[in-house]
Design an enzyme around this catalytic site. Structure first.
Site, PDB file in Angstrom:
ATOM      1  N   LYS A   1       0.829  -1.209   0.000  1.00  0.00           N
ATOM      2  CA  LYS A   1       0.000   0.000   0.000  1.00  0.00           C
ATOM      3  C   LYS A   1       0.862   1.258   0.000  1.00  0.00           C
ATOM      4  CE  LYS A   1      -3.865   1.987   2.662  1.00  0.00           C
ATOM      5  NZ  LYS A   1      -4.809   1.735   3.784  1.00  0.00           N
TER       6      LYS A   1
ATOM      7  N   SER B   1      -9.537   1.904   2.751  1.00  0.00           N
ATOM      8  CA  SER B   1      -8.620   2.649   1.908  1.00  0.00           C
ATOM      9  C   SER B   1      -7.594   1.775   1.194  1.00  0.00           C
ATOM     10  CB  SER B   1      -7.882   3.691   2.754  1.00  0.00           C
ATOM     11  OG  SER B   1      -7.121   3.062   3.785  1.00  0.00           O
TER      12      SER B   1
ATOM     13  N   SER C   1     -10.341  -0.625   6.771  1.00  0.00           N
ATOM     14  CA  SER C   1      -9.654  -0.557   5.482  1.00  0.00           C
ATOM     15  C   SER C   1      -8.971  -1.838   5.020  1.00  0.00           C
ATOM     16  CB  SER C   1      -8.626   0.576   5.497  1.00  0.00           C
ATOM     17  OG  SER C   1      -9.272   1.809   5.654  1.00  0.00           O
TER      18      SER C   1
END
Length: 439
Positions: A84, A153, A177
């Site tokens: 990420k 996210s 997330s």
């Protein structure tokens, strides 16, 4: 119906094959890069990277030179892993899903990446994140229905695993997330106990909640990754977990936040589990769920504003409106209100710990999300089904469990006790076996 792109791959099988030399690393890198070139323009899971192929070829050559013989190769030898884009990786810029200059956000490589590379993994690239792991979505699409959100996210990480681009990806969870995008994308998501994987080298959102997690095709892959990434992993605890778990369902206002279709699927999963002989107990758990929500938001907004104080003062005009609004709310939160919310969390932890003992439950079950992935890319969906567990810092995972009438994946959220990650993963195997693979 939109053409699904979901083709998740087993981490355990791929890792075993690469360690044995099938395929060799140069061929593996070529295949991976060709797959990304073909599929990623359709789902936008990865941050674009000029020279990705050359970078990975060079790293694969160096890895092969260090481990010329299959015996003794590390457990993730040659496995391509998505990371990420709030997690620092040496050699790759960190954008955080934002328009801020990358040099401003730079920092030392994250401990989690050190551990991945020590295990032999190749960093496939940065995966798309909502801006600063908040709520302003990136361009990633859901591999099952590209017109729908993949969640967030950690949107790119979930989509990259669901589409079969990589068998393992790293995400973070502040509220929902990891668990929510795993459910939306029909893969397994594992968020360990708060603090179990060091957050050093990760851009913070709310440090009181931020937790690194992983996405894989199945539970075996999550267990392999957890053993390599978590502090002080106790494999013997997983091996000795034994016994069929007693399952607790937190009845009340919290569960009522799920949509009717998600609740129907959840009840069907409970029935299937009960039919295998597992005990299911319904327990009133969060009588003041609205209060828990307010307390988490108080802490989250305060810490987001504090963490971005310098950057926002210098580059506020470059922030997305959603992120800027959250920061401005956080600027108005008093420090004593955050402190009171943290104290309330400790009281809730004690109440939940007592409820576990009094009800005699091993695992809590709930829907992973309020429903299937919403249509459109303007939102990452509602994180509320993860909210109390993230507030408490408990380990949680999402197992694929059914689909909506439109064919969108749903997930079953399984929550363990603090520090009981090994036991959670071992006991969740009973549930995965009963539910089967739904992705």
């Amino acid at each position: 119906m939109e053409q699904p792109l979901a083709r998740p791959r087993s981490l355990t099988r791929e890792a075993a094959g690469l360690r044995s030399g099938v395929p060799d690393l140069s061929e593996h890198v070529d295949r991976f890069c060709a797959l990304v070139e073909r599929v990623d323009p359709l789902i936008h899971a990865f941050v674009p990277e000029p020279g990705r192929h050359d970078r990975l070829r060079a790293q694969a050559r160096a890895l092969a030179a260090r481990h010329p013989e299959s015996a003794g190769r590390p457990p993730l030898y040659g496995v391509a892993v998505g990371v990420k884009d709030i997690v620092h990786v040496d050699g790759l810029p960190t954008h955080g899903g934002s328009a801020l200059p990358p040099g401003v956000l730079a920092g030392p490589q994250a401990v989690v990446v050190d551990r991945l590379r020590a295990a032999g993994a190749l960093v496939a690239g940065k995966t798309v994140t909502a801006e600063f792991a908040a709520s302003a979505p990136g361009p990633t699409r859901n591999p099952h229905h590209p017109g729908h959100t993949p969640g967030g996210s950690s949107s790119g990480s979930a989509a990259a695993v669901a589409a079969g681009l990589v068998p393992l990806a790293v995400g973070t969870q502040t509220v929902g997330s990891v668990i929510r995008p795993a459910a939306y994308c029909g893969v397994v998501g594992f968020r360990p106990t708060y603090g179990r994987i060091p957050m050093a080298g990760v851009i913070p959102n709310a440090p009181s909640f931020d937790t690194l997690g992983v996405f894989t095709a199945d539970l075996a892959g999550a267990a392999l990754a957890a053993a390599l990434l978590c502090d002080d992993w106790r494999g013997e605890a997983a091996a000795g977990a034994g016994g069929r778990p007693v399952l607790g369902v937190p009845d009340g206002a919290y569960l009522e936040r799920a949509e009717p279709a998600a609740l129907r699927a959840f009840e069907e999963s409970l029935e299937r589990l009960a039919q295998t002989g597992l005990t299911v107990r319904r327990v009133p758990l969060f009588p003041d769920f609205a209060g828990i929500t307010r307390q988490l938001q108080t802490i989250n907004r305060f810490e987001l504003a504090r963490g971005h104080a310098d950057w926002f003062a210098r580059f506020g005009g470059l922030y997305r409106p959603e992120t800027a609004a959250s920061i401005r709310v956080g600027q108005g939160v008093a420090a004593e209100d955050r402190a009171a919310a943290l104290q309330a969390r400790e009281r809730l932890r004690e109440r939940v710990a007592r409820a576990i003992v009094e009800a005699g439950v091993d695992l809590w079950l709930a829907p992973s999300a309020t429903g299937g992935a919403p249509e459109g890319l303007h939102s990452t969906g509602d994180p509320v089904m993860s909210l109390p567990w993230s507030y408490l810092g408990l380990p949680a995972l999402s197992l694929p469990a059914g689909r909506t009438a439109e064919g969108l994946p749903l997930g079953l959220q399984v929550v363990g006790t603090a520090g009981g990650d090994e036991r959670l993963l071992a006991q969740a195997a009973f549930l995965e076996g009963a539910l089967g693979r739904e992705a």
